[in-house]
Write a protein that holds these residues in place. Structure first.
Motif, PDB file in Angstrom:
ATOM      1  N   VAL A  70      88.699 -49.509 -31.560  1.00  0.00           N
ATOM      2  CA  VAL A  70      87.449 -50.283 -31.558  1.00  0.00           C
ATOM      3  C   VAL A  70      86.705 -50.059 -32.882  1.00  0.00           C
ATOM      4  O   VAL A  70      86.211 -51.008 -33.507  1.00  0.00           O
ATOM      5  CB  VAL A  70      86.562 -49.885 -30.369  1.00  0.00           C
ATOM      6  N   VAL A  71      86.621 -48.809 -33.327  1.00  0.00           N
ATOM      7  CA  VAL A  71      85.949 -48.498 -34.593  1.00  0.00           C
ATOM      8  C   VAL A  71      86.649 -49.204 -35.754  1.00  0.00           C
ATOM      9  O   VAL A  71      86.007 -49.792 -36.630  1.00  0.00           O
ATOM     10  CB  VAL A  71      85.920 -46.973 -34.826  1.00  0.00           C
ATOM     11  N   GLY A  72      87.982 -49.164 -35.741  1.00  0.00           N
ATOM     12  CA  GLY A  72      88.727 -49.805 -36.818  1.00  0.00           C
ATOM     13  C   GLY A  72      88.520 -51.303 -36.868  1.00  0.00           C
ATOM     14  O   GLY A  72      88.405 -51.892 -37.946  1.00  0.00           O
ATOM     15  N   LEU A  73      88.460 -51.937 -35.705  1.00  0.00           N
ATOM     16  CA  LEU A  73      88.256 -53.387 -35.669  1.00  0.00           C
ATOM     17  C   LEU A  73      86.901 -53.779 -36.233  1.00  0.00           C
ATOM     18  O   LEU A  73      86.776 -54.768 -36.964  1.00  0.00           O
ATOM     19  CB  LEU A  73      88.396 -53.886 -34.230  1.00  0.00           C
ATOM     20  N   SER A  96      98.567 -46.212 -41.889  1.00  0.00           N
ATOM     21  CA  SER A  96      99.398 -46.366 -40.703  1.00  0.00           C
ATOM     22  C   SER A  96     100.853 -45.995 -40.953  1.00  0.00           C
ATOM     23  O   SER A  96     101.623 -45.808 -40.003  1.00  0.00           O
ATOM     24  CB  SER A  96      99.318 -47.812 -40.184  1.00  0.00           C
ATOM     25  N   ALA A  97     101.239 -45.925 -42.217  1.00  0.00           N
ATOM     26  CA  ALA A  97     102.587 -45.464 -42.546  1.00  0.00           C
ATOM     27  C   ALA A  97     102.685 -43.938 -42.484  1.00  0.00           C
ATOM     28  O   ALA A  97     103.775 -43.387 -42.316  1.00  0.00           O
ATOM     29  CB  ALA A  97     102.979 -45.948 -43.937  1.00  0.00           C
ATOM     30  N   MET A 122      92.929 -46.929 -38.015  1.00  0.00           N
ATOM     31  CA  MET A 122      93.606 -47.491 -39.184  1.00  0.00           C
ATOM     32  C   MET A 122      94.605 -48.576 -38.794  1.00  0.00           C
ATOM     33  O   MET A 122      94.817 -49.532 -39.542  1.00  0.00           O
ATOM     34  CB  MET A 122      94.310 -46.378 -39.949  1.00  0.00           C
ATOM     35  N   ALA A 123      95.213 -48.449 -37.611  1.00  0.00           N
ATOM     36  CA  ALA A 123      96.181 -49.454 -37.173  1.00  0.00           C
ATOM     37  C   ALA A 123      95.524 -50.804 -36.915  1.00  0.00           C
ATOM     38  O   ALA A 123      96.159 -51.857 -37.064  1.00  0.00           O
ATOM     39  CB  ALA A 123      96.907 -48.973 -35.917  1.00  0.00           C
ATOM     40  N   GLN A 124      94.253 -50.795 -36.517  1.00  0.00           N
ATOM     41  CA  GLN A 124      93.545 -52.040 -36.199  1.00  0.00           C
ATOM     42  C   GLN A 124      92.657 -52.532 -37.340  1.00  0.00           C
ATOM     43  O   GLN A 124      92.128 -53.642 -37.269  1.00  0.00           O
ATOM     44  CB  GLN A 124      92.700 -51.838 -34.943  1.00  0.00           C
ATOM     45  N   LEU A 125      92.501 -51.725 -38.368  1.00  0.00           N
ATOM     46  CA  LEU A 125      91.615 -52.070 -39.474  1.00  0.00           C
ATOM     47  C   LEU A 125      92.009 -53.385 -40.143  1.00  0.00           C
ATOM     48  O   LEU A 125      91.162 -54.136 -40.631  1.00  0.00           O
ATOM     49  CB  LEU A 125      91.631 -50.935 -40.504  1.00  0.00           C
ATOM     50  N   TYR A 126      93.310 -53.672 -40.151  1.00  0.00           N
ATOM     51  CA  TYR A 126      93.815 -54.831 -40.893  1.00  0.00           C
ATOM     52  C   TYR A 126      93.565 -56.157 -40.187  1.00  0.00           C
ATOM     53  O   TYR A 126      93.602 -57.219 -40.828  1.00  0.00           O
ATOM     54  CB  TYR A 126      95.325 -54.683 -41.114  1.00  0.00           C
TER      55      TYR A 126
END
Length: 414
Positions: A70-73, A96-97, A122-126
């Motif tokens: 949620v934070v990343g989004l 994420s890598a 970080m996975a959802q940041l993009y």
């Protein structure tokens, strides 16, 4: 009085894909590759249990991932406005890598939870950044089909990934799952670095990259109504993965029966979404969204009917899946269509953040309700779906060009 339909709203998926800029097609490839290897979210609970942690610890770890997501989004939207979508994707996928591999290298539970939380962010940041690029690369009338293609890329990756994971788990190669997750993210970094536009089309037209704030998003009352509808949509949708397996188990069905129902729903989406979207993209966005949310609610309400037949779950899944097919592309395309210049990332970040919040809150709210009402929770889910449909219809009522002018006028008076 009838009006001629926009030719761009009548084209199919193949033509949309063929006439999309190469950067847009490669963006979809990156989305597919990344989702193909998205094993942390899907298998974290089982992985932690495999490493000897208890059920409560495994579920708490999953909760930490969801909170981070949620934070990343939310922050992904503001970062996209500040750094640009391409750089945001590179930051997100570079982290994420590394982070999934880190999970396999640490042993302390507290450290694992901390890494998992950051990995979720970080996975959802993009995601807001990727949506912003797609919205900029594709003309407005074709964005609904473009986002249907984006959803197809996600669903194909999400369907093929577990097959690969099953092979690895069978051979007890749990750590390799997380290494492949990191490798898929690294491939997306390369796609972003060499093929995505350094500045999206339309940038640099006299608009500062970071003039707006999230407060400007919340000051748009119609968009706030849309966001509340998205929250309700997410709370309802997540019950398919939280309450449905409990309902089927309580009625005497086996675990693999639940998997069969999920596979049926995924197959319907993959086979039918692009075909259906070719027609529904001509509909006003609010009509498609409201229709989809109503059908989602009706489909979930079917699960609560006192019918012992296994076929009931296929009927409910068919109706709710058709609702996702009709409403999903319109809902996901809408923020990019109506966001004012300089606020696209934040509009998208608020949208994805609200959807992620609903998915995080939904299971927490559902647990005591299910204990109290049992299958009655499905009728509440249906009601919430209908209420969300009404909010979406009201919030998406104004035409995009009118909404942008309204927001600009409001900002000019501040």
């Amino acid at each position: 009085m009838s009006t001629a339909a926009d030719p761009d709203q009548q084209v199919g998926a193949l033509r949309t894909l063929r006439e999309m800029p190469s950067a847009g097609r490669l963006l979809l490839v990156g989305v597919f590759v990344n989702q193909l290897g998205a094993f942390v979210q899907a298998f974290l609970v089982l992985y932690l249990a495999h490493r000897g942690f208890g059920q409560s610890e495994a579920l708490f770890g999953m909760g930490a991932y969801g909170a981070g997501a949620v934070v990343g989004l939310v922050f992904g939207g503001s970062m996209s406005d500040r750094l640009g979508p391409r750089r945001t994707i590179m930051v997100s996928m570079t982290a994420s890598a590394i982070l999934p591999v880190t999970v396999t290298l640490v042993s302390e539970y507290a450290v694992i939870v901390a890494v998992v939380a950051v990995a979720g962010a970080m996975a959802q940041l993009y995601r807001p950044a990727a949506a912003a690029i797609l919205a900029e690369l594709v003309p407005g009338p074709r964005q609904t089909m473009a986002f249907a293609l984006n959803r197809l890329a996600i669903n194909l990756g999400a369907s093929a990934g577990p097959l690969l994971a099953g092979v690895l788990i069978t051979h007890d190669r749990w750590d390799l799952l997380f290494w492949l997750d990191g490798i898929s993210a690294a491939l997306y970094v390369l796609i972003a670095a060499f093929f995505l536009p350094r500045t999206t089309p339309g940038a640099g037209k006299g608009q500062a990259a970071d003039r707006g704030r999230y407060w400007d998003v919340l000051a748009d009352p119609r968009y706030v109504a849309f966001l509340v509808a998205v929250l309700g949509n997410a709370v309802v949708y997540i019950q398919i993965f939280t309450v449905l397996p409990l309902t089927m188990t309580d009625r005497g069905f086996a675990d693999h029966d639940y998997g069969t129902v999920l596979a049926f729903g995924a197959a319907v989406i993959i086979c039918c979404e692009l075909v259906v979207t070719r027609f529904t993209q001509r509909w006003p966005s609010r009509v498609a969204a409201a229709t989809g949310l109503v059908l989602l609610g009706v489909g979930l309400a079917c699960y609560g009917l006192p019918v012992p037949a296994f076929a009931l779950f296929f009927v409910g899944t068919a109706i709710s899946t058709v609702g996702q097919i009709i409403g999903g592309p319109a809902i996901f395309a809408y923020p990019g269509k109506v966001a004012p210049a300089g606020l696209k990332g934040r509009y998208l970040g608020a949208f994805f953040g609200m959807f992620g919040l609903g998915q995080a809150v939904g299971p927490v709210v559902a647990a005591p309700i299910y204990q109290l009402l049992g299958s009655g929770i499905w009728f509440l889910s249906g009601l919430l779906g209908v209420l969300s449909a009404g909010l979406a219809y009201l919030g998406m009522e104004q035409a995009p060009e009118q909404r942008v002018e309204t927001v600009e006028a409001r900002k000019a008076t501040q």
